[in-house]
Design a protein around this motif. Structure first.
Motif, PDB file in Angstrom:
ATOM      1  N   LEU A  41       0.848  -1.197   0.000  1.00 20.47           N
ATOM      2  CA  LEU A  41       0.000   0.000   0.000  1.00 20.47           C
ATOM      3  C   LEU A  41       0.881   1.243   0.000  1.00 20.47           C
ATOM      4  N   GLY A  42       0.591   2.174  -0.900  1.00 13.48           N
ATOM      5  CA  GLY A  42       1.381   3.400  -1.007  1.00 13.48           C
ATOM      6  C   GLY A  42       0.653   4.607  -0.444  1.00 13.48           C
ATOM      7  N   ILE A  43       1.401   5.489   0.209  1.00 12.71           N
ATOM      8  CA  ILE A  43       0.862   6.734   0.759  1.00 12.71           C
ATOM      9  C   ILE A  43       1.574   7.896   0.073  1.00 12.71           C
ATOM     10  N   GLY A  44       0.757   8.807  -0.476  1.00 10.04           N
ATOM     11  CA  GLY A  44       1.303   9.983  -1.146  1.00 10.04           C
ATOM     12  C   GLY A  44       1.135  11.234  -0.297  1.00 10.04           C
ATOM     13  N   VAL A  45       0.355  12.176  -0.784  1.00 11.45           N
ATOM     14  CA  VAL A  45       0.170  13.446  -0.082  1.00 11.45           C
ATOM     15  C   VAL A  45      -0.596  13.229   1.217  1.00 11.45           C
ATOM     16  N   ILE A  46      -0.172  13.944   2.256  1.00  9.65           N
ATOM     17  CA  ILE A  46      -0.877  13.970   3.549  1.00  9.65           C
ATOM     18  C   ILE A  46      -1.013  15.436   3.937  1.00  9.65           C
ATOM     19  N   MET A  47      -2.258  15.908   4.069  1.00  6.60           N
ATOM     20  CA  MET A  47      -2.437  17.330   4.372  1.00  6.60           C
ATOM     21  C   MET A  47      -3.734  17.569   5.134  1.00  6.60           C
ATOM     22  N   VAL A  48      -3.774  18.721   5.825  1.00 12.12           N
ATOM     23  CA  VAL A  48      -4.954  19.202   6.528  1.00 12.12           C
ATOM     24  C   VAL A  48      -5.183  20.642   6.101  1.00 12.12           C
ATOM     25  N   GLU A  49      -6.455  21.006   5.839  1.00 10.68           N
ATOM     26  CA  GLU A  49      -6.794  22.354   5.381  1.00 10.68           C
ATOM     27  C   GLU A  49      -7.917  22.934   6.238  1.00 10.68           C
ATOM     28  N   LEU A  50      -7.896  24.252   6.392  1.00 11.82           N
ATOM     29  CA  LEU A  50      -8.957  24.991   7.070  1.00 11.82           C
ATOM     30  C   LEU A  50      -9.600  25.951   6.083  1.00 11.82           C
ATOM     31  N   TYR A  51     -10.922  25.876   5.964  1.00  8.64           N
ATOM     32  CA  TYR A  51     -11.677  26.775   5.089  1.00  8.64           C
ATOM     33  C   TYR A  51     -12.691  27.554   5.928  1.00  8.64           C
ATOM     34  N   ALA A  52     -12.863  28.834   5.607  1.00 10.45           N
ATOM     35  CA  ALA A  52     -13.936  29.652   6.164  1.00 10.45           C
ATOM     36  C   ALA A  52     -14.805  30.112   4.998  1.00 10.45           C
ATOM     37  N   ILE A  53     -16.092  29.747   5.037  1.00  7.25           N
ATOM     38  CA  ILE A  53     -16.965  29.905   3.877  1.00  7.25           C
ATOM     39  C   ILE A  53     -18.236  30.620   4.283  1.00  7.25           C
ATOM     40  N   THR A  64     -21.478  32.670  -2.792  1.00  5.53           N
ATOM     41  CA  THR A  64     -20.552  31.923  -1.950  1.00  5.53           C
ATOM     42  C   THR A  64     -19.201  32.622  -1.954  1.00  5.53           C
ATOM     43  N   SER A  65     -18.575  32.682  -0.783  1.00 14.97           N
ATOM     44  CA  SER A  65     -17.270  33.309  -0.675  1.00 14.97           C
ATOM     45  C   SER A  65     -16.420  32.521   0.315  1.00 14.97           C
ATOM     46  N   THR A  66     -15.206  32.144  -0.089  1.00 11.82           N
ATOM     47  CA  THR A  66     -14.237  31.509   0.798  1.00 11.82           C
ATOM     48  C   THR A  66     -13.189  32.547   1.162  1.00 11.82           C
ATOM     49  N   PHE A  67     -13.251  33.058   2.387  1.00 16.81           N
ATOM     50  CA  PHE A  67     -12.356  34.156   2.759  1.00 16.81           C
ATOM     51  C   PHE A  67     -11.136  33.697   3.551  1.00 16.81           C
ATOM     52  N   LEU A  68     -11.086  32.414   3.920  1.00 15.15           N
ATOM     53  CA  LEU A  68      -9.926  31.909   4.642  1.00 15.15           C
ATOM     54  C   LEU A  68      -9.636  30.500   4.160  1.00 15.15           C
ATOM     55  N   GLN A  69      -8.388  30.253   3.760  1.00 14.92           N
ATOM     56  CA  GLN A  69      -7.978  28.926   3.305  1.00 14.92           C
ATOM     57  C   GLN A  69      -6.519  28.718   3.680  1.00 14.92           C
ATOM     58  N   GLY A 305      -2.890  37.842   4.869  1.00 16.33           N
ATOM     59  CA  GLY A 305      -3.347  39.224   4.788  1.00 16.33           C
ATOM     60  C   GLY A 305      -4.337  39.524   3.690  1.00 16.33           C
ATOM     61  N   ARG A 306      -4.870  38.503   3.026  1.00 17.59           N
ATOM     62  CA  ARG A 306      -5.843  38.750   1.974  1.00 17.59           C
ATOM     63  C   ARG A 306      -7.150  39.261   2.563  1.00 17.59           C
ATOM     64  N   VAL A 307      -7.766  40.232   1.875  1.00 14.45           N
ATOM     65  CA  VAL A 307      -8.969  40.890   2.384  1.00 14.45           C
ATOM     66  C   VAL A 307     -10.090  40.731   1.368  1.00 14.45           C
ATOM     67  N   SER A 308     -11.299  40.443   1.871  1.00 12.84           N
ATOM     68  CA  SER A 308     -12.481  40.371   1.017  1.00 12.84           C
ATOM     69  C   SER A 308     -13.658  40.988   1.753  1.00 12.84           C
ATOM     70  N   GLU A 309     -14.655  41.421   0.981  1.00 12.70           N
ATOM     71  CA  GLU A 309     -15.848  42.008   1.580  1.00 12.70           C
ATOM     72  C   GLU A 309     -16.807  40.911   2.029  1.00 12.70           C
ATOM     73  N   CYS A 310     -17.503  41.158   3.133  1.00 12.35           N
ATOM     74  CA  CYS A 310     -18.434  40.157   3.646  1.00 12.35           C
ATOM     75  C   CYS A 310     -19.666  40.069   2.751  1.00 12.35           C
ATOM     76  N   LEU A 311     -20.288  38.903   2.711  1.00 12.49           N
ATOM     77  CA  LEU A 311     -21.539  38.719   1.970  1.00 12.49           C
ATOM     78  C   LEU A 311     -22.744  39.181   2.781  1.00 12.49           C
ATOM     79  N   PHE A 312     -22.678  39.008   4.103  1.00 13.96           N
ATOM     80  CA  PHE A 312     -23.816  39.368   4.940  1.00 13.96           C
ATOM     81  C   PHE A 312     -23.352  39.591   6.369  1.00 13.96           C
ATOM     82  N   GLU A 313     -24.235  40.154   7.154  1.00  9.77           N
ATOM     83  CA  GLU A 313     -24.060  40.220   8.597  1.00  9.77           C
ATOM     84  C   GLU A 313     -25.413  39.961   9.252  1.00  9.77           C
ATOM     85  N   VAL A 314     -25.377  39.531  10.487  1.00  8.56           N
ATOM     86  CA  VAL A 314     -26.597  39.293  11.252  1.00  8.56           C
ATOM     87  C   VAL A 314     -26.583  40.268  12.421  1.00  8.56           C
TER      88      VAL A 314
END
Length: 394
Positions: A41-53, A64-69, A305-314
């Motif tokens: 059995l072979g193992i290649g890429v091993i990774m963990v990612e965090l998304y804020a959507i 839809t907007s992904t502002f953190l990755q 440091g990437r900046v994007s505008e929010c889609l909504f607020e509550v």
């Protein structure tokens, strides 16, 4: 490459150090990679990612907007092999695709940490999924087994709570409203400057009645109708949330009219009746539900440091309504407020929300309706009421 959470010889799972994380801290946890094959059995890429959507899924307004990755690589092209694999093949091992290594049998643990910007907004699912903001951690492992390459995955949603802005000034949100052509004057403020979910909060209310009506209940001519009205009216406090889309011009109607009531409390009885010519002060205490929260607007700060505008607020709003009687419009005062999670509430000295409000100084204003003489608590309004990676063999 096929992606699936299931594989006959490999299992990937995510675990976290806590169930909730605050903006400005870090999402910490571990990924466990379990290999059940002895060889081949072979193992290649091993990774963990965090998304804020952010997501808006209305029929008339979707986005839809992904502002953190953020990404953490533990193994992959250009990186040395991890502890989950053998660095070199053994005699008799079958060949593997490029950038794959022969897996070790057992469980390998990979620790990870993702920093959250101070400005990170809270997670929320508003309007049964019409407006959602979520933080999702995804783990991926490339697997080669019997000539087939597959990406084995696991993903978990983590709860994030926002903090007050760094320049927040602890000023009590307050407002003034008049009714009956200036004869009714009502001023209120949220003590403390914000509310905390799961804890009581206090609204200090000052009322002047210069009309000929009793306010706080709906007067009726008949005694029976008077008693019924007194039981079903008075002062009321309502905490609501409303969806707001900042990219819509002020002159244009909001395309999504979405709001809900978090809690509503009525304050009834003779102590909440203001007779003609009287003035009074009351502390109205309500219990804020544990799951109450809003989502701030403004710019979303991502990784690097990437900046994007929010889609909504509550937005959260406290409304105090004073009944004016039959034939008159009730007086309603709206106060915007922030609701914080207890884990991020600043350590300020608490307010004594059950104390009798102190006498106020004389305040002069050019407009007669805002002239405020010293107010002494009236006997019918002076009493607050509360409704109270290391590797291990199996």
């Amino acid at each position: 490459m096929n992606a699936s959470p299931y594989h006959s010889k490999v299992r990937v799972s995510l675990k976290f150090a806590d169930t909730q994380f605050a903006a400005g801290s870090a999402v910490t946890g571990k990924m466990e990679l379990e290999c059940k094959a002895e060889k081949g059995l072979g193992i290649g890429v091993i990774m963990v990612e965090l998304y804020a959507i952010e997501e808006l899924t209305s029929r008339d307004h979707s986005a839809t907007s992904t502002f953190l990755q953020s990404r953490r690589l533990f193994q992959g092209p250009g990186l040395p092999p991890s502890n989950s694999v053998h660095p070199y093949p053994s005699p008799g091992d079958p060949p593997l695709p490029a950038s794959y290594y022969h897996a070790r049998r057992g469980i390998t643990t990979f620790l990870f940490q993702f920093s959250l910007p101070e400005s990170s907004p809270s997670s929320i699912d508003f309007g049964s999924g019409l407006a959602r903001l979520r933080y999702e951690v995804r783990a991926s492992v490339g697997v080669a087994w019997k000539g087939e390459k597959k990406l084995v995955t696991d993903k978990k949603v983590v709860d994030v709570v926002e903090r007050l802005e760094p320049d927040f000034d602890r000023v009590d949100p307050e407002g003034v409203i008049v009714g009956e052509n200036g004869k009714i004057w009502m001023q209120g403020k949220v003590l403390g400057g914000y509310m905390v979910a799961g804890q009581p909060s206090c609204i200090e209310l000052m009322v002047k009645n210069h009309s000929a009506k009793k306010v706080g209940y709906r007067s009726c001519a008949a005694r029976l109708n008077h008693l019924i009205a007194l039981q079903n009216s008075g002062l009321s406090v309502t905490l609501t949330r409303e969806l707001y889309l900042p990219n819509i011009p002020p002159t244009q109607k909001q395309p999504l009219q979405l709001s809900d009531t978090v809690t509503s409390v009525s304050f009834r009885g003779p102590e909440y009746i203001i007779v003609p010519g009287a003035e009074g002060v009351a502390n109205l205490v309500i219990d804020v539900p544990k799951n109450a929260r809003g989502v701030k607007g403004g710019r979303r700060i991502g990784d690097e440091g990437r900046v994007s505008e929010c889609l909504f607020e509550v937005r959260c709003m406290v409304s105090v309504k004073l009944s004016m009687g039959i034939g008159s419009k009730d007086v309603r005062l709206d106060l915007p407020v922030n609701i914080l999670h207890p884990s991020v509430a600043p350590d300020y000295p608490p307010y004594d929300m059950y104390a009798t409000p102190a006498e106020l100084p004389v305040v002069y204003d050019p407009s007669p309706m805002f002239y405020q003489p010293p107010i002494s608590p009236a006997p019918y309004l002076d009493r607050p009421m509360s409704p109270f990676g290391s590797h291990s063999l199996p």
